[in-house]
Design a protein around this motif. Structure first.
Motif, short mmCIF file in Angstrom:
data_model
loop_
_atom_site.label_atom_id
_atom_site.label_comp_id
_atom_site.label_asym_id
_atom_site.label_seq_id
_atom_site.Cartn_x
_atom_site.Cartn_y
_atom_site.Cartn_z
N UNK A 175 0.82 -1.22 0.00
CA UNK A 175 0.00 0.00 0.00
C UNK A 175 0.85 1.26 0.00
N UNK A 176 1.95 1.22 0.79
CA UNK A 176 2.82 2.40 0.90
C UNK A 176 3.34 2.80 -0.47
N UNK A 177 3.58 1.81 -1.29
CA UNK A 177 4.08 2.05 -2.63
C UNK A 177 3.08 2.81 -3.50
N UNK A 178 1.80 2.70 -3.14
CA UNK A 178 0.74 3.32 -3.96
C UNK A 178 0.19 4.60 -3.36
N UNK A 179 0.61 4.93 -2.13
CA UNK A 179 0.06 6.12 -1.46
C UNK A 179 1.02 7.31 -1.55
N UNK A 180 0.45 8.53 -1.45
CA UNK A 180 1.28 9.74 -1.51
C UNK A 180 2.14 9.89 -0.27
N UNK A 181 1.67 9.35 0.85
CA UNK A 181 2.43 9.52 2.09
C UNK A 181 2.13 8.42 3.09
N UNK A 182 3.14 8.14 3.94
CA UNK A 182 2.98 7.13 5.00
C UNK A 182 3.31 7.76 6.35
N UNK A 183 2.46 7.48 7.33
CA UNK A 183 2.71 7.93 8.70
C UNK A 183 2.98 6.68 9.53
N UNK A 184 4.08 6.70 10.28
CA UNK A 184 4.47 5.56 11.10
C UNK A 184 4.13 5.84 12.56
N UNK A 185 3.33 4.97 13.15
CA UNK A 185 2.97 5.13 14.56
C UNK A 185 3.95 4.32 15.41
#
Ligand SMILES: Nc1ncnc2c1ncn2[C@@H]1O[C@H](COP(=O)(O)OP(=O)(O)OP(=O)(O)O)[C@@H](O)[C@H]1O
Ligand SMILES: [Mg+2]
Length: 232
Positions: A175-185
């Motif tokens: 999914x991260x590969x397809x999204x504009x941004x990733x937030x890590x908790x």
């Protein structure tokens, strides 16, 4: 007598602080995260955002839902998608049935209009996971997923994805590969530094755009609270 629910975190309706108490210091923190996300990409606007973590129970679903709420409170048309096809919880949080959702959409059984549900926040819409499939990673990397992403970008200003943990399965990387941004908790005092490093490496390998880290359950002292109340 009704049977006592012994696993509220999995099956009970969850409370969202940003909905219940928008003026609380914690809600203010979610708004700060919202601002930071918006400033993190200067040239391209972040429209698809995923929330993940290294391991289980670190606050991915809580963070994703509260962020979706604060984006909606800003007037943005938001879609919160439960892309945790292993342990979905968004339907519990919003007290919805989960007989149809993302997995039905990706396998073209229903339309986007049929799948998306409204909430009591006018601009907040929800797409629950749908039935748990045998092949989540495959579904999330399918052509259907690409079609889905183009379709929701036409309809919504911000799409927030709740996901499984990075170290457990490949879904979040896909999914991260397809999204504009990733937030890590990261869960304060619990998540190991080595796990965070490994997660970061896996996200980088997936060409994720890591926007930043949300430190969950950080204890704040009284002066911090005073400060946030003072600026409301
Ligand atoms: N900062 C916090 N303070 C108190 N409770 C919290 C906090 N963050 C999360 N929780 C609670 O911990 C549990 C796990 O949180 P959550 O479901 O958001 O984690 P998750 O990373 O999505 O878990 P999973 O890996 O199972 O999907 C929930 O019951 C949630 O309400
Ligand atoms: Mg979760």
């Amino acid at each position: 007598m009704a049977k006592k629910n012994t696993n509220a975190s999995q099956s009970g309706r969850r409370k969202l602080i940003t909905k219940l108490n928008p003026k609380s210091p914690i809600s203010e923190q979610y708004r700060t995260i919202r601002t930071n996300i918006q400033f993190s990409a200067v040239d391209e606007e972040i429209r698809t955002l995923m929330v993940t973590s290294s391991g289980p129970s670190e606050g991915k679903s809580t963070t994703a839902a509260n962020l979706a709420v604060v984006f909606a409170q800003q007037g943005k048309k938001v879609l919160l998608v439960d892309a945790d096809l292993r342990k979905p919880t968004v339907h519990y949080t919003f007290g919805m049935v989960n007989t149809q959702g993302l997995t039905n959409l990706l396998t073209r059984q229903i339309s986007l209009q049929e799948a998306v549900k409204t909430t009591d926040i006018e601009t907040l819409n929800i797409l629950t996971s749908g039935p748990i499939p045998p092949n989540p990673a495959e579904l999330l990397s399918s052509k259907g997923m690409q079609t889905f992403l183009s379709a929701v970008k036409e309809e919504f200003d911000m799409i927030v994805f709740d996901t499984p943990p990075v170290l457990a399965v490949t879904d979040a990387q896909v999914l991260a590969n397809q999204c504009d941004g990733t937030v890590l908790v990261v869960y304060s005092g619990k998540t190991e530094i080595e796990s965070i490093q490994k997660t970061k490496d896996l996200l980088n390998a997936a060409k994720a755009k890591l926007l930043g880290v949300v430190l969950n359950n950080k204890k704040m002292d009284k002066t911090d609270y005073y400060y946030y109340y003072g600026t409301k």
